[in-house]
Scaffold this active site. Structure first.
Site, PDB file in Angstrom:
ATOM      1  N   ASP A 167      -5.445  38.036 -54.381  1.00 58.72           N
ATOM      2  CA  ASP A 167      -6.375  39.327 -54.583  1.00 58.72           C
ATOM      3  C   ASP A 167      -6.327  40.208 -53.430  1.00 58.72           C
ATOM      4  O   ASP A 167      -5.492  40.312 -52.650  1.00 58.72           O
ATOM      5  CB  ASP A 167      -7.930  38.933 -54.962  1.00 58.72           C
ATOM      6  CG  ASP A 167      -8.530  39.937 -55.917  1.00 58.72           C
ATOM      7  OD1 ASP A 167      -9.308  41.115 -55.404  1.00 58.72           O
ATOM      8  OD2 ASP A 167      -8.521  39.911 -57.197  1.00 58.72           O
ATOM      9  N   HIS A 204     -13.214  43.024 -53.014  1.00 55.81           N
ATOM     10  CA  HIS A 204     -13.043  42.550 -54.433  1.00 55.81           C
ATOM     11  C   HIS A 204     -12.714  41.101 -54.294  1.00 55.81           C
ATOM     12  O   HIS A 204     -13.382  40.027 -55.009  1.00 55.81           O
ATOM     13  CB  HIS A 204     -11.833  43.342 -55.155  1.00 55.81           C
ATOM     14  CG  HIS A 204     -11.585  43.046 -56.576  1.00 55.81           C
ATOM     15  ND1 HIS A 204     -10.871  42.209 -57.132  1.00 55.81           N
ATOM     16  CD2 HIS A 204     -12.124  43.650 -57.648  1.00 55.81           C
ATOM     17  CE1 HIS A 204     -10.774  41.954 -58.416  1.00 55.81           C
ATOM     18  NE2 HIS A 204     -11.492  43.055 -58.885  1.00 55.81           N
ATOM     19  N   SER A 415     -12.372  40.574 -64.125  1.00 57.57           N
ATOM     20  CA  SER A 415     -11.961  40.387 -62.695  1.00 57.57           C
ATOM     21  C   SER A 415     -13.077  39.049 -62.399  1.00 57.57           C
ATOM     22  O   SER A 415     -12.608  38.236 -61.587  1.00 57.57           O
ATOM     23  CB  SER A 415     -11.767  41.253 -61.670  1.00 57.57           C
ATOM     24  OG  SER A 415     -11.020  42.113 -61.820  1.00 57.57           O
TER      25      SER A 415
END
Length: 478
Positions: A167, A204, A415
């Site tokens: 990621d 994230h 996600s």
């Protein structure tokens, strides 16, 4: 006018990849992004066949030029893929690439040996998914804690399940959160801009690591910063980066991947084919996000789970449930290739550490109504804010809403449903002392008795015991 997120994100991603001219396809519906003037083929005989066929096709066409047809990369990439230039990348606008379209058409007949695909666009793989995020993060009070709440299992270095998160990187102060004490990996390359404002998608990977750690404390989590540039990377580079990740850390028990692309086909991404085939030969389980397009179109690599029983054994594709856990989230992809759904709307995890507050300026304006037609207060419209990239900037004088993050955030998307499911598989492994993640995944799915409704279908719902559902509110009046 509602903001056109795809076009906003297109500009954002293009700025992060200034040396790679991009187009959108297959038309202005913007199903995917891809590199202009370039196609992909497998190394060796197939690459030579593609190059020769395209050159012959272009030579015979009065409106095409064969002058640009040449090998654009050496045959040294471990993915076994070669980039072939078929046109001038500076030609045309971002709405599509005629040279690439004609090159694909030249190889359409015959399709190849026994239906084997010989050519592909070079797609952009993105954590934003179709370049449109589920939403942007919203500050969450520290006093409310995380959601899911951390499970009470102890961390045991001898039995901990290995989870590799591919990621964005970790924020510099992530260890200030005790939940992330056993997380290691790459740092975020650049967290803030010149004014000290948090950049889009920063946190994230940290957020995802926090979700895995909350659901399954007995895990050793490693985060790779493969997707730092606006959460996007070319398909041809992505396959190579996937190999780099496992070469550096070894093949883990579980890979959590919250990125991908659709491609208008039902046979996967050519650029990650070699990696996926090696994954299938290993014992690793890939848990992959199904995507935020609110579509049944296959999204790769998650959709490998639907190709055959062989792939279903090693890939768990995960869609998102809305905050009450009873129905699918408005943005979630769906279809027979999505094997399970997990909470993915307004989850709470660590965005940054707690060293100091950091500002964030919203990039996208919310909508007056759900952009996918749902009738609840979804993340499309609530909480309301004005974004810097949105079309409304002309009427707002270029001003956008700013917030401060001090650790935790609410965030939505497949996600985040994917790492929740990855954590459940890991927790099952620890509870059952099962060392094979694929066996654990089969056991988890077969023992599951909870379901949710997605587009009229009853689908397996993987809800962590410590996850707290949030009641759904009616749609917000415009």
């Amino acid at each position: 006018m509602a903001p056109q997120r795809f076009h906003e994100q297109f500009d954002q991603i293009q700025r992060s990849m200034p040396d790679v001219p991009l187009a959108m396809g297959p038309d202005d519906s913007a199903e995917f992004l891809y590199e202009k003037g370039v196609v992909l083929a497998r190394d060796g005989e197939e690459a030579r066949l593609v190059e020769d066929t395209v050159r012959t096709h272009f030579t015979a066409a009065p409106d095409l030029s064969a002058d640009h047809v040449r090998r654009a990369s050496p045959e040294t990439n471990r993915t076994g893929i070669t980039r072939i230039q078929v046109g001038d990348p500076s030609a045309g606008d971002r709405g599509g690439d005629l040279a690439v379209a004609h090159a694909l058409r030249a190889l359409r007949e015959p399709e190849g040996r026994a239906g084997r695909r010989l050519i592909s666009r070079n797609h952009v793989v993105s954590i934003a998914v179709n370049a449109c995020p589920g939403d942007e993060p919203v500050p969450a009070p520290f006093s409310q804690g995380t959601n899911p709440v951390p499970a009470e299992d102890a961390h045991d270095p001898e039995t901990a399940v290995g989870v590799l998160v591919i990621d964005t990187g970790l924020t510099h102060d992530y260890r200030a959160d005790p939940l992330l004490a056993h997380v290691t990996g790459d740092g975020q390359v650049r967290e803030t801009d010149g004014d000290g404002v948090l950049q889009q998608y920063v946190g994230h990977g940290t957020f995802i690591a926090g979700l895995v750690a909350a659901v399954a404390p007995n895990t050793d989590i490693t985060v790779r910063n493969t997707l730092n540039d606006a959460g996007a990377i070319l398909e041809s580079d992505f396959g190579h980066k996937l190999f780099e990740s496992v070469d550096q850390h070894g093949w883990p028990d579980i890979i959590s991947l919250s990125a991908g692309s659709s491609n208008g086909r039902v046979d996967g991404l050519l650029g990650v084919d070699a990696f996926m085939r090696e994954l299938r030969a290993r014992g690793t389980l890939l848990v992959a996000a199904a995507g935020n397009n609110s579509s049944a179109t296959p999204f790769w690599p998650a959709a490998y789970a639907g190709l055959s029983d062989d792939w279903a054994d090693c890939v768990l594709s995960v869609g998102a449930l809305r905050s009450d856990g009873e129905f699918g989230a408005c943005f979630s992809n769906h279809g027979a290739w999505v094997r399970a759904y997990a909470p993915g709307e307004r989850l709470t995890s660590a965005l940054t550490g707690f060293a100091s507050p950091v500002p964030y300026v919203y990039q996208h304006s919310t909508y007056d109504a759900c952009r996918f037609g749902f009738q609840y207060a979804c993340t499309c419209q609530y909480p309301r804010h004005t974004g810097l990239l949105s079309e409304t900037r002309e009427s707002t004088g270029g001003k956008a809403d700013q917030v401060m993050f001090e650790g935790y955030a609410h965030w939505s998307g497949t996600s985040f449903a994917a790492p929740v499911a990855a954590g459940l598989v890991a927790a099952h492994m620890s509870a059952r002392k099962e060392r094979d993640p694929r066996t654990a995944c089969r056991q988890l799915l077969s023992a599951n008795t909870e379901y949710a409704e997605v587009r009229g279908a009853h689908v397996p719902a993987l809800r962590p015991p410590t996850w707290r559902p949030v009641p759904v509110r009616p749609a917000v009046p415009a």
